[in-house]
Design a protein around this motif. Structure first.
Motif, PDB file in Angstrom:
ATOM      1  N   GLN A 108       0.818  -1.214   0.000  1.00  0.00           N
ATOM      2  CA  GLN A 108       0.000   0.000   0.000  1.00  0.00           C
ATOM      3  C   GLN A 108       0.849   1.260   0.000  1.00  0.00           C
ATOM      4  O   GLN A 108       0.365   2.334  -0.370  1.00  0.00           O
ATOM      5  N   GLY A 109       2.093   1.153   0.398  1.00  0.00           N
ATOM      6  CA  GLY A 109       2.952   2.328   0.514  1.00  0.00           C
ATOM      7  C   GLY A 109       3.049   3.128  -0.770  1.00  0.00           C
ATOM      8  O   GLY A 109       2.903   4.355  -0.759  1.00  0.00           O
ATOM      9  N   GLN A 110       3.307   2.434  -1.874  1.00  0.00           N
ATOM     10  CA  GLN A 110       3.441   3.131  -3.143  1.00  0.00           C
ATOM     11  C   GLN A 110       2.134   3.832  -3.540  1.00  0.00           C
ATOM     12  O   GLN A 110       2.146   4.939  -4.053  1.00  0.00           O
ATOM     13  N   ALA A 111       1.011   3.183  -3.283  1.00  0.00           N
ATOM     14  CA  ALA A 111      -0.281   3.788  -3.610  1.00  0.00           C
ATOM     15  C   ALA A 111      -0.499   5.063  -2.803  1.00  0.00           C
ATOM     16  O   ALA A 111      -0.988   6.068  -3.328  1.00  0.00           O
ATOM     17  N   TRP A 112      -0.136   5.042  -1.527  1.00  0.00           N
ATOM     18  CA  TRP A 112      -0.292   6.228  -0.681  1.00  0.00           C
ATOM     19  C   TRP A 112       0.643   7.346  -1.123  1.00  0.00           C
ATOM     20  O   TRP A 112       0.258   8.511  -1.151  1.00  0.00           O
ATOM     21  N   VAL A 113       1.887   6.990  -1.471  1.00  0.00           N
ATOM     22  CA  VAL A 113       2.835   8.008  -1.942  1.00  0.00           C
ATOM     23  C   VAL A 113       2.331   8.626  -3.236  1.00  0.00           C
ATOM     24  O   VAL A 113       2.357   9.851  -3.403  1.00  0.00           O
ATOM     25  N   GLU A 114       1.861   7.793  -4.150  1.00  0.00           N
ATOM     26  CA  GLU A 114       1.345   8.309  -5.421  1.00  0.00           C
ATOM     27  C   GLU A 114       0.126   9.205  -5.196  1.00  0.00           C
ATOM     28  O   GLU A 114       0.005  10.267  -5.812  1.00  0.00           O
ATOM     29  N   LEU A 115      -0.759   8.784  -4.301  1.00  0.00           N
ATOM     30  CA  LEU A 115      -1.932   9.609  -3.998  1.00  0.00           C
ATOM     31  C   LEU A 115      -1.497  10.962  -3.436  1.00  0.00           C
ATOM     32  O   LEU A 115      -1.974  12.011  -3.881  1.00  0.00           O
ATOM     33  N   ALA A 116      -0.593  10.952  -2.481  1.00  0.00           N
ATOM     34  CA  ALA A 116      -0.172  12.204  -1.843  1.00  0.00           C
ATOM     35  C   ALA A 116       0.568  13.114  -2.819  1.00  0.00           C
ATOM     36  O   ALA A 116       0.267  14.313  -2.894  1.00  0.00           O
ATOM     37  N   THR A 117       1.503  12.552  -3.574  1.00  0.00           N
ATOM     38  CA  THR A 117       2.300  13.402  -4.467  1.00  0.00           C
ATOM     39  C   THR A 117       1.474  13.940  -5.624  1.00  0.00           C
ATOM     40  O   THR A 117       1.772  15.005  -6.157  1.00  0.00           O
TER      41      THR A 117
END
Length: 145
Positions: A108-117
């Motif tokens: 899920q980390g990459q999905a959260w980073v992509e969402l935030a950025t």
């Protein structure tokens, strides 16, 4: 009887809109596309219960956990967006990865980073942010299922 049902629906709609407005006010760091997508999830859950032939109160009690998780998702997004603007990108990515690892869901980390950025900016692309938010919601749902 029709007038009574009509008044109940109007009161419910008014309460729902007020609740959604209050959610938006509490989470000012969340961009409009993300906020709208999450609020749409809440609306659809409530609407499904209200249009069900069974008792809507019972339905809402059964869906309470889902509604709480959706509200928690909004709070998490708000916190992440706040951190996104305070930290440099590498530090932010590290923070998200650590937080997600503690929860036991590294994918899920990459999905959260992509969402935030992509979506923390108030001028974020609406359709892309809707898709990214829906993807995060799905991952969160899958992780808790």
């Amino acid at each position: 009887m029709f007038i009574s049902n009509s008044l109940q629906l109007k009161a419910l709609f008014s309460s729902q809109e007020s609740y959604l407005f209050q959610i938006g006010v509490k989470h000012a760091s969340v961009s409009l596309p993300v906020l709208t997508t999450i609020q749409d999830q809440i609306k659809s859950t409530v609407a499904a219960c209200c249009s069900a032939p069974d008792d809507s109160t019972t339905c809402l009690k059964e869906k309470e956990s889902k509604l709480e998780k959706t509200a928690a998702l909004l709070a998490k997004t708000d916190a992440l967006c706040s951190q996104y603007f305070k930290l440099e990108l590498p530090a932010f990515k590290t923070l998200v990865q650590r937080e997600v690892q503690r929860e036991g869901a590294e994918s899920q980390g990459q999905a959260w980073v992509e969402l935030a950025t992509t979506c923390c900016s108030q001028h974020s692309p609406p359709q892309l942010c809707q898709k990214l938010t829906e993807a995060v919601i799905k991952q969160e749902d899958d992780a808790t299922a």
